[in-house]
Design an enzyme around this catalytic site. Structure first.
Site, PDB file in Angstrom:
ATOM      1  N   TYR A 145      45.586  35.238  50.720  1.00  0.00           N
ATOM      2  CA  TYR A 145      46.238  36.472  51.200  1.00  0.00           C
ATOM      3  C   TYR A 145      45.414  37.635  50.625  1.00  0.00           C
ATOM      4  O   TYR A 145      45.639  38.039  49.486  1.00  0.00           O
ATOM      5  CB  TYR A 145      47.656  36.437  50.637  1.00  0.00           C
ATOM      6  CG  TYR A 145      48.679  37.466  51.075  1.00  0.00           C
ATOM      7  CD1 TYR A 145      48.368  38.553  51.875  1.00  0.00           C
ATOM      8  CD2 TYR A 145      50.005  37.337  50.663  1.00  0.00           C
ATOM      9  CE1 TYR A 145      49.352  39.454  52.245  1.00  0.00           C
ATOM     10  CE2 TYR A 145      50.985  38.236  51.021  1.00  0.00           C
ATOM     11  CZ  TYR A 145      50.651  39.285  51.812  1.00  0.00           C
ATOM     12  OH  TYR A 145      51.629  40.187  52.172  1.00  0.00           O
ATOM     13  N   ASP A 174      43.691  41.542  50.688  1.00  0.00           N
ATOM     14  CA  ASP A 174      43.674  42.901  51.231  1.00  0.00           C
ATOM     15  C   ASP A 174      42.243  43.238  51.663  1.00  0.00           C
ATOM     16  O   ASP A 174      41.281  42.587  51.241  1.00  0.00           O
ATOM     17  CB  ASP A 174      44.157  43.889  50.164  1.00  0.00           C
ATOM     18  CG  ASP A 174      45.664  43.776  49.927  1.00  0.00           C
ATOM     19  OD1 ASP A 174      46.373  43.298  50.831  1.00  0.00           O
ATOM     20  OD2 ASP A 174      46.127  44.162  48.844  1.00  0.00           O
ATOM     21  N   ARG A 219      52.908  41.550  44.406  1.00  0.00           N
ATOM     22  CA  ARG A 219      52.220  42.586  45.176  1.00  0.00           C
ATOM     23  C   ARG A 219      52.975  43.911  45.083  1.00  0.00           C
ATOM     24  O   ARG A 219      52.385  44.963  45.304  1.00  0.00           O
ATOM     25  CB  ARG A 219      52.123  42.179  46.655  1.00  0.00           C
ATOM     26  CG  ARG A 219      51.192  41.013  46.930  1.00  0.00           C
ATOM     27  CD  ARG A 219      51.274  40.588  48.399  1.00  0.00           C
ATOM     28  NE  ARG A 219      50.961  41.642  49.339  1.00  0.00           N
ATOM     29  CZ  ARG A 219      49.745  42.018  49.705  1.00  0.00           C
ATOM     30  NH1 ARG A 219      48.694  41.421  49.191  1.00  0.00           N
ATOM     31  NH2 ARG A 219      49.566  42.975  50.578  1.00  0.00           N
ATOM     32  N   GLU A 244      58.269  43.816  64.666  1.00  0.00           N
ATOM     33  CA  GLU A 244      57.473  42.690  64.172  1.00  0.00           C
ATOM     34  C   GLU A 244      58.349  41.519  63.751  1.00  0.00           C
ATOM     35  O   GLU A 244      59.303  41.685  63.003  1.00  0.00           O
ATOM     36  CB  GLU A 244      56.656  43.201  62.974  1.00  0.00           C
ATOM     37  CG  GLU A 244      55.733  42.200  62.351  1.00  0.00           C
ATOM     38  CD  GLU A 244      54.849  42.842  61.265  1.00  0.00           C
ATOM     39  OE1 GLU A 244      54.489  44.036  61.399  1.00  0.00           O
ATOM     40  OE2 GLU A 244      54.548  42.155  60.283  1.00  0.00           O
ATOM     41  N   ARG A 260      60.220  44.279  60.461  1.00  0.00           N
ATOM     42  CA  ARG A 260      59.937  45.713  60.302  1.00  0.00           C
ATOM     43  C   ARG A 260      59.549  46.323  61.648  1.00  0.00           C
ATOM     44  O   ARG A 260      59.200  45.603  62.581  1.00  0.00           O
ATOM     45  CB  ARG A 260      58.830  45.955  59.271  1.00  0.00           C
ATOM     46  CG  ARG A 260      57.513  45.264  59.561  1.00  0.00           C
ATOM     47  CD  ARG A 260      56.518  45.459  58.399  1.00  0.00           C
ATOM     48  NE  ARG A 260      55.272  44.716  58.627  1.00  0.00           N
ATOM     49  CZ  ARG A 260      54.273  44.637  57.770  1.00  0.00           C
ATOM     50  NH1 ARG A 260      54.327  45.264  56.613  1.00  0.00           N
ATOM     51  NH2 ARG A 260      53.186  43.941  58.049  1.00  0.00           N
ATOM     52  N   ARG A 282      51.543  31.755  58.732  1.00  0.00           N
ATOM     53  CA  ARG A 282      52.542  32.457  59.509  1.00  0.00           C
ATOM     54  C   ARG A 282      51.790  33.320  60.517  1.00  0.00           C
ATOM     55  O   ARG A 282      50.728  33.883  60.212  1.00  0.00           O
ATOM     56  CB  ARG A 282      53.387  33.369  58.620  1.00  0.00           C
ATOM     57  CG  ARG A 282      54.169  32.627  57.572  1.00  0.00           C
ATOM     58  CD  ARG A 282      55.266  31.757  58.138  1.00  0.00           C
ATOM     59  NE  ARG A 282      56.418  32.552  58.550  1.00  0.00           N
ATOM     60  CZ  ARG A 282      57.469  32.026  59.185  1.00  0.00           C
ATOM     61  NH1 ARG A 282      57.498  30.748  59.516  1.00  0.00           N
ATOM     62  NH2 ARG A 282      58.490  32.804  59.514  1.00  0.00           N
ATOM     63  N   ARG A 309      59.545  50.739  40.113  1.00  0.00           N
ATOM     64  CA  ARG A 309      59.261  52.002  39.414  1.00  0.00           C
ATOM     65  C   ARG A 309      60.540  52.679  38.939  1.00  0.00           C
ATOM     66  O   ARG A 309      61.525  52.732  39.670  1.00  0.00           O
ATOM     67  CB  ARG A 309      58.506  52.954  40.347  1.00  0.00           C
ATOM     68  CG  ARG A 309      57.191  52.367  40.841  1.00  0.00           C
ATOM     69  CD  ARG A 309      56.181  53.471  41.068  1.00  0.00           C
ATOM     70  NE  ARG A 309      54.974  52.922  41.673  1.00  0.00           N
ATOM     71  CZ  ARG A 309      54.716  52.952  42.974  1.00  0.00           C
ATOM     72  NH1 ARG A 309      55.560  53.532  43.799  1.00  0.00           N
ATOM     73  NH2 ARG A 309      53.594  52.432  43.430  1.00  0.00           N
TER      74      ARG A 309
HETATM   75  N1  UDP Z   1      59.088  42.083  50.630  1.00  0.00           N
HETATM   76  C1  UDP Z   1      60.473  42.063  50.748  1.00  0.00           C
HETATM   77  N2  UDP Z   1      61.116  43.179  51.220  1.00  0.00           N
HETATM   78  C2  UDP Z   1      60.451  44.294  51.600  1.00  0.00           C
HETATM   79  C3  UDP Z   1      59.040  44.309  51.488  1.00  0.00           C
HETATM   80  C4  UDP Z   1      58.390  43.190  51.011  1.00  0.00           C
HETATM   81  O1  UDP Z   1      61.096  41.058  50.445  1.00  0.00           O
HETATM   82  O2  UDP Z   1      61.114  45.256  52.034  1.00  0.00           O
HETATM   83  C5  UDP Z   1      58.415  40.870  50.111  1.00  0.00           C
HETATM   84  C6  UDP Z   1      58.048  39.897  51.231  1.00  0.00           C
HETATM   85  O3  UDP Z   1      58.192  38.573  50.744  1.00  0.00           O
HETATM   86  C7  UDP Z   1      56.601  40.216  51.491  1.00  0.00           C
HETATM   87  C8  UDP Z   1      56.085  40.549  50.089  1.00  0.00           C
HETATM   88  O4  UDP Z   1      57.195  41.212  49.463  1.00  0.00           O
HETATM   89  O5  UDP Z   1      55.903  39.133  52.067  1.00  0.00           O
HETATM   90  C9  UDP Z   1      54.830  41.401  50.035  1.00  0.00           C
HETATM   91  O6  UDP Z   1      55.064  42.615  50.728  1.00  0.00           O
HETATM   92  P1  UDP Z   1      53.886  43.483  51.362  1.00  0.00           P
HETATM   93  O7  UDP Z   1      54.465  44.779  51.777  1.00  0.00           O
HETATM   94  O8  UDP Z   1      52.735  43.461  50.437  1.00  0.00           O
HETATM   95  O9  UDP Z   1      53.564  42.610  52.681  1.00  0.00           O
HETATM   96  P2  UDP Z   1      52.489  42.867  53.868  1.00  0.00           P
HETATM   97  O10 UDP Z   1      52.550  44.328  54.259  1.00  0.00           O
HETATM   98  O11 UDP Z   1      51.164  42.401  53.337  1.00  0.00           O
HETATM   99  O12 UDP Z   1      53.028  41.984  54.954  1.00  0.00           O
END
Ligand code: UDP
Length: 383
Positions: A348, A350, A173, A300, A279, A249, A177
């Site tokens: 999962y 979007d 996902r 969260e 986060r 989850r 870059r």
């Molecule tokens: N992830 C991580 N560190 C970060 C952000 C994301 O390890 O700082 C990993 C984590 O396993 C997460 C996945 O990347 O479930 C996908 O991130 P995304 O931001 O798409 O998650 P969402 O916002 O859908 O919860």
């Protein structure tokens, strides 16, 4: 008007299907056990601060699908929004997703793109064929240092599992870059609805042939009263979970308010393993065109979803996939019901993909009605 079709769940899936069918002249009843529409995309203004809150966690609309973008824009005004995420790691703040700024800050370098590419390639693990796990994928992509700092701790907290046990698809996902682009998403269309997602879904459902029944559950035993049921609840719930519960989850949000600006951005990730939350979301930054003296934030945390919790992320490990295959096979043997959306197909998804699939499902239904062919249980296969 007597509803011919039952649609269970008033999130994007249910609302879009109901609207397509209603426009085609078919009366629908839409059931939702919650007191509001929009499912987990629900937004409401905080009474204390006036800030529009993403009640079930942050939702940023982004898509490359022109028809889906046009659809949501027909039901509400989307304001331009560019999602940028930061991560606090070992006492410093970095840019996410991992980009040239992150690499240079983290390693104390001033690398240009090609140099950074070579630098990361020298650290990344070699691998043949498809990555076996999230960890394998991460080590091949960014090497051990960045993996440990940004992904390992966050992922363990988010999924409650070692990344070596998780599928590589979760990491795919996120981009890596080698320039200073820190846009979290790469899609051409991105925005936040000016008056929230709930207002958009309410408008999608506002049609004389749609009978919306909030605070109203729907039991599979009621299906006989309708020509067809579209079920966006959990797939296993249709079967009373009789072969076990598909694992999810769930999230806990610790809400707090403050004066001014708390963290200066919408989302700050906390990958460090000794920080208990994943986060902090500061909702007013999703609406930078608004002005608020106070602010509301969500800290969260993620944990396993119990029977009375709200399911968020499908876990989809080997055991869950075996159980999913079993439920899906039983679903395919039914007639008169189709399973849709994140919970109905245990994926999962979007928001934009959910809407695309809802459109395709509704159109498939209209075609099968016209041609006299059976409507399948799944327009999109869950496994
Ligand atoms: N992830 C991580 N560190 C970060 C952000 C994301 O390890 O700082 C990993 C984590 O396993 C997460 C996945 O990347 O479930 C996908 O991130 P995304 O931001 O798409 O998650 P969402 O916002 O859908 O919860």
């Amino acid at each position: 008007m007597q509803a011919e079709i039952a649609i269970v769940g008033a999130g994007f899936s249910g609302a879009v299907i109901a609207r397509e069918l209603a426009e085609a002249g078919i009366a629908c009843a839409v059931f939702d056990q919650r007191p509001h529409v929009a499912g987990n995309c629900h937004t409401e203004r905080c009474p204390d601060t006036g800030v529009m809150v993403h009640v079930y966690g942050p939702h940023i609309f982004h898509t490359g699908d022109a028809e889906v973008w046009a659809l949501v824009n027909a039901y509400g005004r989307f304001r331009p929004y560019r999602h940028q995420v930061r991560a606090t790691v070992r006492g410093a703040v970095y840019s996410m997703p991992v980009n040239l700024h992150t690499i240079n800050q983290f390693f104390g370098r001033t690398l240009r793109p090609d140099e950074a590419r070579a630098f990361i390639a020298a650290r990344a693990h070699a691998g043949e064929g498809a990555a076996a796990s999230f960890e394998d994928q991460a080590l091949r992509m960014i090497g051990p240092e960045l993996y440990e700092a940004f992904f390992r701790g966050y992922t363990r907290k988010q999924w409650g599992l070692e990344p070596a046990a998780l599928p590589a698809a979760i990491l795919r996902r996120l981009p890596l870059r080698f320039d200073y682009n820190d846009n979290y998403f790469a899609h051409p269309h991105q925005g936040i609805p000016e008056d929230g997602y709930t207002a958009i879904v309410e408008r999608i459902l506002d049609h004389p042939r749609i009978d919306l029944r909030l605070d109203t559950g729907f039991a599979p035993a009621q299906a006989g009263a309708f020509a067809h049921v579209f079920w966006s609840g959990p797939l296993d719930a249709w079967f009373g979970h009789d072969a076990g519960r598909l694992g999810y989850r769930t999230l806990d949000f610790e809400r707090f308010t403050a004066r001014g600006d708390w963290q200066g951005c919408a989302v700050m990730n906390y990958p460090d393993p000794d920080v208990p939350y994943t986060r902090i979301t500061e909702h007013k930054h999703f609406a930078p065109w608004e002005d608020h003296a106070a602010t509301v934030c969500y800290r969260e945390r993620s944990r396993d979803c119990g029977p009375d919790d709200i399911p968020y992320y499908p876990i989809r490990l080997v055991d869950e996939k075996a159980m999913l295959a079993q439920y899906a096979e039983r679903a395919r043997a039914l007639s008169g019901v189709s399973f849709v959306g994140r919970l109905g197909t245990y994926r999962y998804l979007d928001m934009d993909v959910t809407i695309r699939e809802a459109l395709d499902t509704a159109r498939l239904f209209l075609r099968s009605r016209r041609d006299g062919t059976p409507m399948p249980a799944f327009a999109v296969a869950p496994v």
